[in-house]
Design a protein around this motif. Structure first.
Motif, PDB file in Angstrom:
ATOM      1  N   TYR A 181       0.842  -1.193   0.000  1.00 23.89           N
ATOM      2  CA  TYR A 181       0.000   0.000   0.000  1.00 23.89           C
ATOM      3  C   TYR A 181       0.886   1.256   0.000  1.00 23.89           C
ATOM      4  O   TYR A 181       1.974   1.251   0.568  1.00 23.89           O
ATOM      5  N   MET A 189      -4.850  15.106   9.232  1.00 27.49           N
ATOM      6  CA  MET A 189      -5.779  14.444   8.299  1.00 27.49           C
ATOM      7  C   MET A 189      -5.699  12.930   8.355  1.00 27.49           C
ATOM      8  O   MET A 189      -6.394  12.257   7.627  1.00 27.49           O
ATOM      9  N   GLY A 190      -4.839  12.372   9.190  1.00 25.41           N
ATOM     10  CA  GLY A 190      -4.695  10.923   9.183  1.00 25.41           C
ATOM     11  C   GLY A 190      -4.039  10.455   7.899  1.00 25.41           C
ATOM     12  O   GLY A 190      -3.427  11.236   7.164  1.00 25.41           O
ATOM     13  N   PHE A 208       3.882   7.077   3.238  1.00 29.50           N
ATOM     14  CA  PHE A 208       4.177   5.813   3.906  1.00 29.50           C
ATOM     15  C   PHE A 208       3.824   4.649   2.999  1.00 29.50           C
ATOM     16  O   PHE A 208       2.759   4.630   2.377  1.00 29.50           O
ATOM     17  N   TYR A 268      -8.502  -9.567   9.056  1.00 28.73           N
ATOM     18  CA  TYR A 268      -7.705  -8.619   8.301  1.00 28.73           C
ATOM     19  C   TYR A 268      -6.342  -8.600   8.960  1.00 28.73           C
ATOM     20  O   TYR A 268      -6.233  -8.468  10.158  1.00 28.73           O
ATOM     21  N   GLY A 314       6.596   1.302   6.658  1.00 31.97           N
ATOM     22  CA  GLY A 314       7.938   1.828   6.541  1.00 31.97           C
ATOM     23  C   GLY A 314       8.064   3.129   7.324  1.00 31.97           C
ATOM     24  O   GLY A 314       7.072   3.647   7.843  1.00 31.97           O
ATOM     25  N   TYR A 355      -3.278   2.054  16.081  1.00 34.50           N
ATOM     26  CA  TYR A 355      -1.877   2.148  15.712  1.00 34.50           C
ATOM     27  C   TYR A 355      -1.236   3.311  16.479  1.00 34.50           C
ATOM     28  O   TYR A 355      -1.900   4.302  16.799  1.00 34.50           O
ATOM     29  N   GLN A 377       2.164   6.019  16.358  1.00 29.74           N
ATOM     30  CA  GLN A 377       3.235   6.564  15.522  1.00 29.74           C
ATOM     31  C   GLN A 377       4.134   7.435  16.389  1.00 29.74           C
ATOM     32  O   GLN A 377       3.732   8.521  16.815  1.00 29.74           O
ATOM     33  N   GLN A 384       8.627   8.233  12.871  1.00 30.98           N
ATOM     34  CA  GLN A 384       8.556   6.794  12.601  1.00 30.98           C
ATOM     35  C   GLN A 384       7.302   6.440  11.816  1.00 30.98           C
ATOM     36  O   GLN A 384       6.379   7.249  11.677  1.00 30.98           O
ATOM     37  N   GLY A 385       7.279   5.213  11.343  1.00 33.34           N
ATOM     38  CA  GLY A 385       6.069   4.689  10.731  1.00 33.34           C
ATOM     39  C   GLY A 385       5.083   4.261  11.801  1.00 33.34           C
ATOM     40  O   GLY A 385       5.294   4.471  12.989  1.00 33.34           O
ATOM     41  N   LEU A 386       3.985   3.661  11.390  1.00 30.41           N
ATOM     42  CA  LEU A 386       2.944   3.239  12.325  1.00 30.41           C
ATOM     43  C   LEU A 386       3.193   1.821  12.813  1.00 30.41           C
ATOM     44  O   LEU A 386       3.638   0.960  12.053  1.00 30.41           O
ATOM     45  N   LEU A 401       1.266  -1.393  15.020  1.00 34.71           N
ATOM     46  CA  LEU A 401      -0.009  -1.878  15.521  1.00 34.71           C
ATOM     47  C   LEU A 401       0.055  -2.088  17.027  1.00 34.71           C
ATOM     48  O   LEU A 401       0.943  -2.776  17.533  1.00 34.71           O
ATOM     49  N   LYS A 427      -5.848  -5.060  17.924  1.00 35.82           N
ATOM     50  CA  LYS A 427      -6.895  -5.159  16.917  1.00 35.82           C
ATOM     51  C   LYS A 427      -8.064  -5.943  17.482  1.00 35.82           C
ATOM     52  O   LYS A 427      -7.909  -6.794  18.378  1.00 35.82           O
ATOM     53  N   PHE A 451      -3.593   6.440  16.254  1.00 38.41           N
ATOM     54  CA  PHE A 451      -4.590   6.373  15.188  1.00 38.41           C
ATOM     55  C   PHE A 451      -5.521   5.190  15.403  1.00 38.41           C
ATOM     56  O   PHE A 451      -5.068   4.058  15.576  1.00 38.41           O
ATOM     57  N   SER A 474      -7.622  -6.159   2.371  1.00 45.22           N
ATOM     58  CA  SER A 474      -7.227  -5.736   3.714  1.00 45.22           C
ATOM     59  C   SER A 474      -7.009  -4.240   3.817  1.00 45.22           C
ATOM     60  O   SER A 474      -6.124  -3.777   4.520  1.00 45.22           O
ATOM     61  N   LYS A 475      -7.800  -3.453   3.091  1.00 46.93           N
ATOM     62  CA  LYS A 475      -7.664  -2.001   3.185  1.00 46.93           C
ATOM     63  C   LYS A 475      -8.262  -1.515   4.488  1.00 46.93           C
ATOM     64  O   LYS A 475      -9.268  -2.037   4.959  1.00 46.93           O
ATOM     65  N   ILE A 476      -7.611  -0.501   5.084  1.00 44.46           N
ATOM     66  CA  ILE A 476      -8.142   0.071   6.304  1.00 44.46           C
ATOM     67  C   ILE A 476      -8.249   1.587   6.186  1.00 44.46           C
ATOM     68  O   ILE A 476      -7.518   2.206   5.418  1.00 44.46           O
ATOM     69  N   PHE A 531      -8.212   5.193   8.263  1.00 44.04           N
ATOM     70  CA  PHE A 531      -7.667   5.754   9.483  1.00 44.04           C
ATOM     71  C   PHE A 531      -8.437   6.978   9.955  1.00 44.04           C
ATOM     72  O   PHE A 531      -8.939   7.770   9.144  1.00 44.04           O
ATOM     73  N   GLY A 532      -8.499   7.148  11.268  1.00 49.04           N
ATOM     74  CA  GLY A 532      -8.951   8.394  11.830  1.00 49.04           C
ATOM     75  C   GLY A 532      -7.864   9.446  11.690  1.00 49.04           C
ATOM     76  O   GLY A 532      -6.756   9.156  11.221  1.00 49.04           O
ATOM     77  N   SER A 533      -8.182  10.659  12.112  1.00 49.84           N
ATOM     78  CA  SER A 533      -7.239  11.776  11.934  1.00 49.84           C
ATOM     79  C   SER A 533      -6.158  11.806  13.004  1.00 49.84           C
ATOM     80  O   SER A 533      -5.219  12.600  12.908  1.00 49.84           O
TER      81      SER A 533
END
Lengths: 118, 114
Positions: A33, A41-42, A90, A104, A110, B36, B38, B42-44, B46, B49, B90, B100-102, B104-106
């Motif tokens: 992705y 804005m997320g 990302f 899921y 990254g 998640y 952050q 850095q990246g996110l 988990l 869940k 998040f 598996s798309k998700i 995200f909130g803000s």
């Protein structure tokens, strides 16, 4: 495992320039992705891929292109950079769901690429 | 369409105090929900869940979240925060699809007061 790696970490572009953001994962994940994160804005999904040779648009695809020639790599291309594309990008990857009704899988992210277009 | 709302943009709590971050979702069926974290630059990652079963979900770093269908909420909690918990959090909901798309909130930015 290195996980998901992205290059470059930072980049400044002039309006109209082009560039490719690189993303590589070494976890043998089928799904990958690209997101952009704007302040407050997320994350918004740009493109995704469910396997080599298969890509599809996300929520905000305009101005971007992707390709997926291998399982490991999922580059994101900006052809004509615009100030509206200033953002943090990302890349993420995950295993495919064995059953769309049952689970899921976690997405692994990254560290991001911070892009500024002036 | 699925959506996620995190009503608090920024929260500050004292180290050692309890924490609750709010999340409300909009979804027509049983949702798949995530939190998640952050850390700066850095990246996110988990935290936890929820897919089904027990509505109280335990995650990493001492976090937990409770799914309340009647309130369409999935709030994140921690009994005692540490300075290292300062980060952006998040909430996310899985879009019903095979990819598996998700969504995200803000995000909620958490600051820790020494």
């Amino acid at each position: 495992n290195a996980g998901v790696t992205q290059t470059p970490k930072f980049r400044i572009l002039k309006i109209g320039q082009s560039m490719t953001l690189q993303c590589t994962q070494d976890m043998n994940h089928n799904y990958m992705y690209w997101y952009r994160q704007d302040p407050g804005m997320g994350l918004k999904l740009i493109y995704y891929s469910v396997g080599a040779g298969i890509t599809d648009k996300g929520e905000v695809p305009n101005g971007y292109n992707v390709s997926r020639s291998t399982t490991e790599d999922f580059p994101l291309r900006l052809e004509l950079a615009a100030p509206s594309q200033t953002s943090v990008y990302f890349c993420a990857s995950s295993y495919p769901s064995s059953d769309a009704l049952s689970s899921y899988n976690e997405q692994f992210f990254g560290p991001g690429t911070r892009l500024t277009v002036l | 369409a699925q959506s996620v709302t995190q009503p608090d943009i920024h929260i500050t709590v004292s180290e050692g105090a309890s924490l609750e971050l709010r999340c409300n979702y909009s979804y027509g069926a049983t949702p798949y929900l995530f939190w998640y974290v952050q850390s700066p630059g850095q990246g996110l990652q988990l935290l936890l869940k929820y897919f089904s079963g027990d509505t109280l979900v335990q995650g990493i770093k001492g976090f937990e979240a409770e799914f309340k269908r009647s309130q369409s909420s999935f709030n994140l909690r921690k009994p005692s925060v540490h300075w290292s918990d300062a980060a952006e959090y998040f909430c996310a909901v899985a879009a019903y699809s095979s990819a598996s798309k998700i969504i995200f909130g803000s995000g909620t930015r958490l600051s820790i007061r020494p």
